[in-house]
Design a protein around this motif. Structure first.
Motif, PDB file in Angstrom:
ATOM      1  N   GLU A  61       6.925  37.546  35.980  1.00  0.00           N
ATOM      2  CA  GLU A  61       6.412  39.088  37.173  1.00  0.00           C
ATOM      3  C   GLU A  61       5.020  39.385  37.021  1.00  0.00           C
ATOM      4  OE1 GLU A  61       5.790  43.757  35.271  1.00  0.00           O
ATOM      5  OE2 GLU A  61       6.480  42.967  33.905  1.00  0.00           O
ATOM      6  N   PHE A  62       4.115  38.539  36.044  1.00  0.00           N
ATOM      7  CA  PHE A  62       2.939  39.006  36.485  1.00  0.00           C
ATOM      8  C   PHE A  62       1.724  37.120  37.140  1.00  0.00           C
ATOM      9  CE2 PHE A  62       2.867  41.355  32.793  1.00  0.00           C
ATOM     10  CZ  PHE A  62       1.654  41.939  33.625  1.00  0.00           C
ATOM     11  N   GLN A  63       3.000  36.501  37.464  1.00  0.00           N
ATOM     12  CA  GLN A  63       2.474  35.026  38.451  1.00  0.00           C
ATOM     13  C   GLN A  63       1.427  34.745  37.571  1.00  0.00           C
ATOM     14  OE1 GLN A  63       2.209  36.109  42.565  1.00  0.00           O
ATOM     15  NE2 GLN A  63       3.918  36.936  42.918  1.00  0.00           N
ATOM     16  N   VAL A  64       2.063  33.995  36.566  1.00  0.00           N
ATOM     17  CA  VAL A  64       1.063  33.432  35.943  1.00  0.00           C
ATOM     18  C   VAL A  64       0.261  31.665  35.952  1.00  0.00           C
ATOM     19  CG1 VAL A  64       0.181  32.415  33.439  1.00  0.00           C
ATOM     20  CG2 VAL A  64       1.432  34.330  33.408  1.00  0.00           C
ATOM     21  N   LEU A  65       1.659  31.371  37.077  1.00  0.00           N
ATOM     22  CA  LEU A  65       1.680  29.644  36.814  1.00  0.00           C
ATOM     23  C   LEU A  65      -0.040  30.066  38.568  1.00  0.00           C
ATOM     24  CD1 LEU A  65       4.920  27.785  37.895  1.00  0.00           C
ATOM     25  CD2 LEU A  65       2.539  27.399  36.499  1.00  0.00           C
ATOM     26  N   ALA A  66       0.397  31.063  39.355  1.00  0.00           N
ATOM     27  CA  ALA A  66      -0.667  31.419  40.450  1.00  0.00           C
ATOM     28  C   ALA A  66      -1.971  31.910  40.028  1.00  0.00           C
ATOM     29  CB  ALA A  66      -0.209  33.127  41.287  1.00  0.00           C
ATOM     30  N   PHE A  83       8.929  25.953  39.737  1.00  0.00           N
ATOM     31  CA  PHE A  83       9.002  25.129  40.887  1.00  0.00           C
ATOM     32  C   PHE A  83       9.415  25.312  42.179  1.00  0.00           C
ATOM     33  CE2 PHE A  83      10.623  20.872  38.803  1.00  0.00           C
ATOM     34  CZ  PHE A  83       9.756  20.526  37.080  1.00  0.00           C
ATOM     35  N   SER A  84       9.129  26.711  42.023  1.00  0.00           N
ATOM     36  CA  SER A  84       9.530  27.443  43.198  1.00  0.00           C
ATOM     37  C   SER A  84       8.031  27.815  43.716  1.00  0.00           C
ATOM     38  CB  SER A  84       9.956  28.582  42.761  1.00  0.00           C
ATOM     39  OG  SER A  84      10.182  29.376  41.993  1.00  0.00           O
ATOM     40  N   ASN A  85       8.236  29.015  44.522  1.00  0.00           N
ATOM     41  CA  ASN A  85       6.989  29.377  44.963  1.00  0.00           C
ATOM     42  C   ASN A  85       5.691  28.321  45.658  1.00  0.00           C
ATOM     43  OD1 ASN A  85       8.619  31.718  45.145  1.00  0.00           O
ATOM     44  ND2 ASN A  85       7.583  31.656  42.766  1.00  0.00           N
ATOM     45  N   GLY A  86       5.927  26.842  45.586  1.00  0.00           N
ATOM     46  CA  GLY A  86       4.829  25.911  45.951  1.00  0.00           C
ATOM     47  C   GLY A  86       3.679  26.020  45.079  1.00  0.00           C
ATOM     48  N   VAL A 132      -0.694  22.838  43.076  1.00  0.00           N
ATOM     49  CA  VAL A 132      -1.827  21.891  42.099  1.00  0.00           C
ATOM     50  C   VAL A 132      -1.663  20.672  42.189  1.00  0.00           C
ATOM     51  CG1 VAL A 132      -2.177  20.955  38.917  1.00  0.00           C
ATOM     52  CG2 VAL A 132      -1.261  23.082  39.943  1.00  0.00           C
ATOM     53  N   ILE A 133      -0.083  19.875  42.750  1.00  0.00           N
ATOM     54  CA  ILE A 133      -0.828  18.498  42.274  1.00  0.00           C
ATOM     55  C   ILE A 133      -1.701  17.973  43.824  1.00  0.00           C
ATOM     56  CG2 ILE A 133       0.926  16.791  43.737  1.00  0.00           C
ATOM     57  CD1 ILE A 133       3.561  17.792  42.130  1.00  0.00           C
ATOM     58  N   SER A 134      -1.430  19.298  45.120  1.00  0.00           N
ATOM     59  CA  SER A 134      -2.162  18.642  46.201  1.00  0.00           C
ATOM     60  C   SER A 134      -3.596  19.076  46.311  1.00  0.00           C
ATOM     61  CB  SER A 134      -1.713  19.286  47.350  1.00  0.00           C
ATOM     62  OG  SER A 134      -0.104  19.143  47.635  1.00  0.00           O
ATOM     63  N   HIS A 135      -4.087  19.991  45.261  1.00  0.00           N
ATOM     64  CA  HIS A 135      -5.024  20.364  45.691  1.00  0.00           C
ATOM     65  C   HIS A 135      -6.690  18.429  45.394  1.00  0.00           C
ATOM     66  CE1 HIS A 135      -8.977  22.473  44.033  1.00  0.00           C
ATOM     67  NE2 HIS A 135      -8.832  21.425  42.571  1.00  0.00           N
ATOM     68  N   HIS A 136      -7.634  18.867  46.045  1.00  0.00           N
ATOM     69  CA  HIS A 136      -8.888  18.788  46.071  1.00  0.00           C
ATOM     70  C   HIS A 136      -9.514  17.887  44.739  1.00  0.00           C
ATOM     71  CE1 HIS A 136     -11.498  15.217  47.749  1.00  0.00           C
ATOM     72  NE2 HIS A 136     -12.214  16.195  47.733  1.00  0.00           N
ATOM     73  N   TYR A 137      -9.438  16.655  44.343  1.00  0.00           N
ATOM     74  CA  TYR A 137      -9.967  16.757  42.536  1.00  0.00           C
ATOM     75  C   TYR A 137     -11.108  15.367  43.213  1.00  0.00           C
ATOM     76  CZ  TYR A 137      -5.955  18.518  40.827  1.00  0.00           C
ATOM     77  OH  TYR A 137      -4.408  19.435  40.441  1.00  0.00           O
ATOM     78  N   GLU A 138     -11.478  15.103  42.240  1.00  0.00           N
ATOM     79  CA  GLU A 138     -12.856  14.391  42.104  1.00  0.00           C
ATOM     80  C   GLU A 138     -12.375  13.043  41.194  1.00  0.00           C
ATOM     81  OE1 GLU A 138     -15.291  14.036  44.737  1.00  0.00           O
ATOM     82  OE2 GLU A 138     -14.581  15.502  45.363  1.00  0.00           O
ATOM     83  N   PHE A 139     -11.411  12.547  41.542  1.00  0.00           N
ATOM     84  CA  PHE A 139     -11.396  11.420  40.810  1.00  0.00           C
ATOM     85  C   PHE A 139     -12.585   9.901  40.834  1.00  0.00           C
ATOM     86  CE2 PHE A 139      -7.208  12.793  42.443  1.00  0.00           C
ATOM     87  CZ  PHE A 139      -6.774  13.130  41.416  1.00  0.00           C
ATOM     88  N   ASP A 177      19.207  19.970  41.642  1.00  0.00           N
ATOM     89  CA  ASP A 177      19.453  21.215  42.446  1.00  0.00           C
ATOM     90  C   ASP A 177      17.681  21.912  42.357  1.00  0.00           C
ATOM     91  OD1 ASP A 177      21.803  21.402  42.603  1.00  0.00           O
ATOM     92  OD2 ASP A 177      21.678  21.522  40.338  1.00  0.00           O
ATOM     93  N   THR A 178      16.684  20.928  41.561  1.00  0.00           N
ATOM     94  CA  THR A 178      15.105  21.288  41.726  1.00  0.00           C
ATOM     95  C   THR A 178      14.417  20.542  43.056  1.00  0.00           C
ATOM     96  OG1 THR A 178      14.339  20.020  39.660  1.00  0.00           O
ATOM     97  CG2 THR A 178      15.215  22.381  39.255  1.00  0.00           C
ATOM     98  N   ILE A 179      14.937  19.466  43.282  1.00  0.00           N
ATOM     99  CA  ILE A 179      13.741  18.678  43.914  1.00  0.00           C
ATOM    100  C   ILE A 179      13.389  18.911  45.141  1.00  0.00           C
ATOM    101  CG2 ILE A 179      15.564  17.082  44.795  1.00  0.00           C
ATOM    102  CD1 ILE A 179      13.593  14.358  44.406  1.00  0.00           C
ATOM    103  N   CYS A 180      14.239  19.591  45.449  1.00  0.00           N
ATOM    104  CA  CYS A 180      14.272  20.274  47.569  1.00  0.00           C
ATOM    105  C   CYS A 180      13.105  21.425  47.445  1.00  0.00           C
ATOM    106  CB  CYS A 180      15.843  20.961  47.678  1.00  0.00           C
ATOM    107  SG  CYS A 180      16.193  22.244  46.503  1.00  0.00           S
ATOM    108  N   LEU A 181      12.613  21.680  45.991  1.00  0.00           N
ATOM    109  CA  LEU A 181      11.521  22.937  46.081  1.00  0.00           C
ATOM    110  C   LEU A 181      10.213  22.196  46.618  1.00  0.00           C
ATOM    111  CD1 LEU A 181      13.142  25.261  43.386  1.00  0.00           C
ATOM    112  CD2 LEU A 181      13.825  25.119  45.424  1.00  0.00           C
ATOM    113  N   LEU A 182      10.268  21.370  45.998  1.00  0.00           N
ATOM    114  CA  LEU A 182       9.041  20.145  45.797  1.00  0.00           C
ATOM    115  C   LEU A 182       8.398  19.439  47.416  1.00  0.00           C
ATOM    116  CD1 LEU A 182       8.578  18.564  42.480  1.00  0.00           C
ATOM    117  CD2 LEU A 182       7.627  20.707  43.342  1.00  0.00           C
TER     118      LEU A 182
END
Length: 765
Positions: free
Chosen positions: A65-70, A109-112, A117-124, A147-152
């Motif tokens: 409900e609070f979209q904590v992942l966002a 895994f839904s909503n992108g 997080v994966i595509s964020h620009h990190y300073e490695f 069933d879930t890989i398609c979400l990524l």
């Protein structure tokens, strides 16, 4: 009292979870001042969500409900230089790893959000962010399913154009840290195992499939590095061996990773990986060998090619790669007159790298790979054409078997090479192909047998017309003078033993002569050891080395490590040292008869102990002076001392005791020094006839901690010093000299009697 009136907070309650989330949502900037507060909030959220997944579904409903992942993604973006990325990725990994509810996983895994997080620009650059990031990616890959890989997957017009989880992970495929490489490979295998139709279409696109080409190129670079180590001139043998083991371990890791990919039941993936292995690795190496070149255009040596091909066959069991290699080896068995006749058939294909690869591709184009039985049809198609190349039905029936070895090309030119590493390597490849349970029955039949009972029969049938020549070549190695290195002798004996099983121990007259010569040479090597200072250790060395060699000779070709090829090629000056001649003799003696029981029998004979035996005396022991000869000796810092010299030999043990008279017992003395009898090499000083010089050695040889004492000793005569014994007269000096020689002769005679049964010629007969 007042504390009991204060309301307690249930930190895992839904109410507290809402409070923590609201606190996080109020954060507008993350810097070093509030970094710890933000991390505490993130940690609390992860702990409560993990708890709620198992005990309170309402918590995860609130999480959605609070979209904590966002909020996690937002904190990541406003984190700036606060260094919050690593702990945030760690908390996300912990949460995803511990969530078990399928509905919760699907939501994560839904909503992108995960892709963000994966595509964020990190300073490695620098720091320890990479391990946290790759660990996060691996955790995500462990939770995806069909069933879930398609979400990524990022899709454009019903076509997958990107899989950030896969794309970003491959950027670290060649990272220097071993654990990061392992994590990336585990991630790719997880994706391959659950990929759906759309994902596999993406994986086989030129952009994504370039990973497999890159993987093989990196593998070839490792092979080139192996060559560089072998040809290095600055490193010692032990340094080379250490570096070779490290590099070949990396090659093996790649092989097992590729095998894991091929074990995934997906034809398109198997086809893609197999094409890269065959076209970029196997065929260039086979061309190096079949064209009788020491190296190919990439600079890869024949020895390294042989090692890699043998290892590949041992690792990739259950695949058709053995049939590709087997077909090429089979083609190489044709003599030149036959290959010339067949040139019109195969030249076009050879110009395209190799005819077998072309046939393999043609077979795939003719059938639907998804159709049941397609793989068998394709393999039969390839085999049919590979057998047409060789025209074996007429080639072997009409080709003379007495051709000189110089007339043969391909593998045979390697087998009869004067380069022993090349000879043993080509035989190793031949044995490994023949011993493979995956060799196609049609290939096996065309090689020269229809019903295979044992691996040795397989080898014999493969080279039935030439097996005597190969045996003769191996016997020449064993009988060579000066003797070759121990590893070469041991591995030549291994191949010879396999072939003798096929021949049922029947040799031609010339081979019998060579066999007897090699036996006599080996016996001579062993006898030479008795003239050295360590002859009293020969039985122990025979027992231990005999057991090691016996185990090595009984190895199967599938379990035999071809690493020995690289060792032999890297040895410029083989380390010798003590017991070297003994170890040179053992491989041949093992082929003669059942000498194991004979060698071991000395334990029962030498295990007896006698309480009064002077050979058991140690420093400080009281012993009877008996027939001791009085003399003087000067020790540094202790002055001149009056002593008695007592040499004593009892069975395999021999010592020279220096005894000082007991102050209370005139017929007894106290041992003040001991030296091994073997290696004393006593000499009377020419200028001082009352002086006797004896050399000293250690009681036990100083050896490097490695596989065998044969190859790792420092020197053949480790002299620690000498004693100068001064006697009252020249007569006493000669008497002591004679007694020492006599006791040494007794000790040596006992050792010779122990070893004699192994050297009896009747064993050979």
């Amino acid at each position: 009292m007042w504390r009991s009136l204060w309301p307690t907070i249930d930190r895992f309650s839904l109410h507290h979870f809402r409070y923590i989330v609201n606190q996080l949502r109020e954060i507008r900037v993350v810097d070093k001042r509030n970094r710890e507060v933000v991390l505490d909030l993130l940690q609390s959220i992860v702990e409560i969500v993990t708890y709620g997944d198992r005990h309170d579904p309402a918590i995860f409903e609130c999480f959605m409900e609070f979209q904590v992942l966002a909020e996690f993604v937002r904190i990541l973006k406003i984190g700036g230089n606060s260094g919050i990325e690593a702990p945030l990725l760690q908390y996300l990994s912990i949460m995803i790893q511990n969530v078990e509810n399928e509905h919760a996983i699907y939501y994560c895994f839904s909503n992108g959000y995960i892709n963000s997080v994966i595509s964020h620009h990190y300073e490695f650059d620098g720091g320890d962010l990479i391990p946290y990031y790759v660990s996060f990616l691996r955790t995500v890959s462990g939770k995806i399913g069909r069933d879930t890989i398609c979400l990524l997957v990022k899709v454009h017009q019903d076509t997958a154009i990107s899989l950030p989880l896969y794309d970003e992970a491959l950027k670290f495929a060649n990272h220097g840290e071993k654990m990061i490489q392992i994590a990336v490979r585990a991630l790719t295998l997880n994706i391959y195992n659950v990929a759906d139709e759309m994902v596999y279409q993406f994986l086989t696109t030129p952009t994504a499939s370039a990973y497999f080409s890159s993987l093989i190129l990196n593998l070839k670079n490792k092979c080139l590095h192996v060559d560089a180590i072998i040809n290095g001139v600055k490193e010692s043998f032990h340094e080379k061996k250490r570096d070779l083991l490290s590099e070949t371990d990396r090659i093996l890791d790649d092989f097992y990773y590729l095998k894991d990919i091929l074990c995934i039941p997906e034809q398109r993936l198997n086809k893609l990986v197999t094409e890269n292995i065959v076209n970029m690795l196997i065929l260039p190496m086979l061309l190096t060998l079949l064209n009788n070149r020491l190296s190919n255009d990439t600079g890869l040596s024949a020895i390294t090619c042989l090692y890699v091909l043998c290892r590949l066959l041992q690792v990739f069991d259950g695949t058709n790669l053995v049939n590709v290699i087997g077909s090429a080896v089979l083609f190489s068995f044709m003599p030149p007159n036959v290959t010339d006749a067949a040139e019109s058939v195969v030249s076009a294909r050879l110009e395209q790298v190799n005819g077998l690869a072309v046939c393999y591709q043609e077979g795939e184009e003719m059938v639907d790979l998804q159709h049941e039985g397609a793989e068998n049809f394709m393999m039969n198609y390839v085999l049919k054409h590979s057998l047409e190349f060789t025209e074996l039905s007429s080639c072997f029936d009409s080709s003379p078997l007495e051709n000189s070895e110089n007339e043969w090309g391909g593998i045979f030119s390697c087998i009869f090479s004067r380069n022993h590493s090349l000879m043993l390597g080509s035989l190793m490849l031949l044995f490994t192909v023949a011993d493979s349970k995956d060799l196609h029955y049609q290939l096996a039949a065309k090689i020269g047998f229809s019903q295979v009972k044992t691996a040795s029969e397989m080898i014999g049938s493969t080279v039935a017309g030439h097996i005597q020549k190969i045996v003769n070549q191996l016997l020449k190695v064993l009988a060579s003078e000066p003797p070759l290195s121990v590893p070469i002798l041991l591995h030549a004996a291994w191949f010879l033993r396999k072939l003798l099983v096929f021949l049922d121990q029947k040799l031609e007259d010339n081979d019998c002569h060579l066999f007897k010569t090699s036996y006599e040479v080996s016996c001579g090597h062993l006898y030479e050891e008795f003239d050295r200072c360590w002859f009293d250790h020969i039985p122990d060395v025979l027992k231990s080395e005999w057991a090691n060699c016996k185990t090595a000779l009984e190895e199967s070709s599938q379990s035999k490590d071809p690493f020995f090829l690289l060792e032999l090629a890297s040895i410029q000056n083989p380390p010798s040292g003590i017991f070297y001649l003994t170890s040179q003799a053992i491989p041949v003696l093992l082929l003669i008869g059942n000498g194991w029981l004979i060698v071991s029998s000395y334990l029962a004979q030498s295990g007896k102990r006698y309480p009064s035996d002077l050979s058991l005396a140690s420093f400080g022991s009281e012993v009877a002076l008996g027939s001791g000869i009085p003399c003087k000796i000067a020790f540094s810092g202790a002055g001149t001392r009056d002593i008695y010299v007592i040499p004593i030999a009892r069975e395999i043990s021999g010592k020279l005791l220096l005894v000082e008279r007991h102050p209370l017992h005139s017929r007894k003395g106290v041992v003040i020094a001991i030296a091994p009898l073997a290696g004393l090499d006593p000499k009377i000083d020419e200028e001082h006839p009352t002086w006797l010089l004896v050399h000293l050695r250690d009681f036990e040889p100083r050896l490097r901690s490695d596989e065998t004492k044969t190859l790792d000793s420092h020197t053949s005569l480790p002299e620690q010093g000498r004693w100068i014994l001064g006697f009252l007269s020249a007569k006493d000096c000669k008497a002591a000299f004679s007694v020492i020689l006599e006791e040494t002769r007794k000790q040596r005679s006992f050792v010779e009697n122990l070893v004699a049964p192994v050297l009896e010629e009747k064993l050979f007969k």
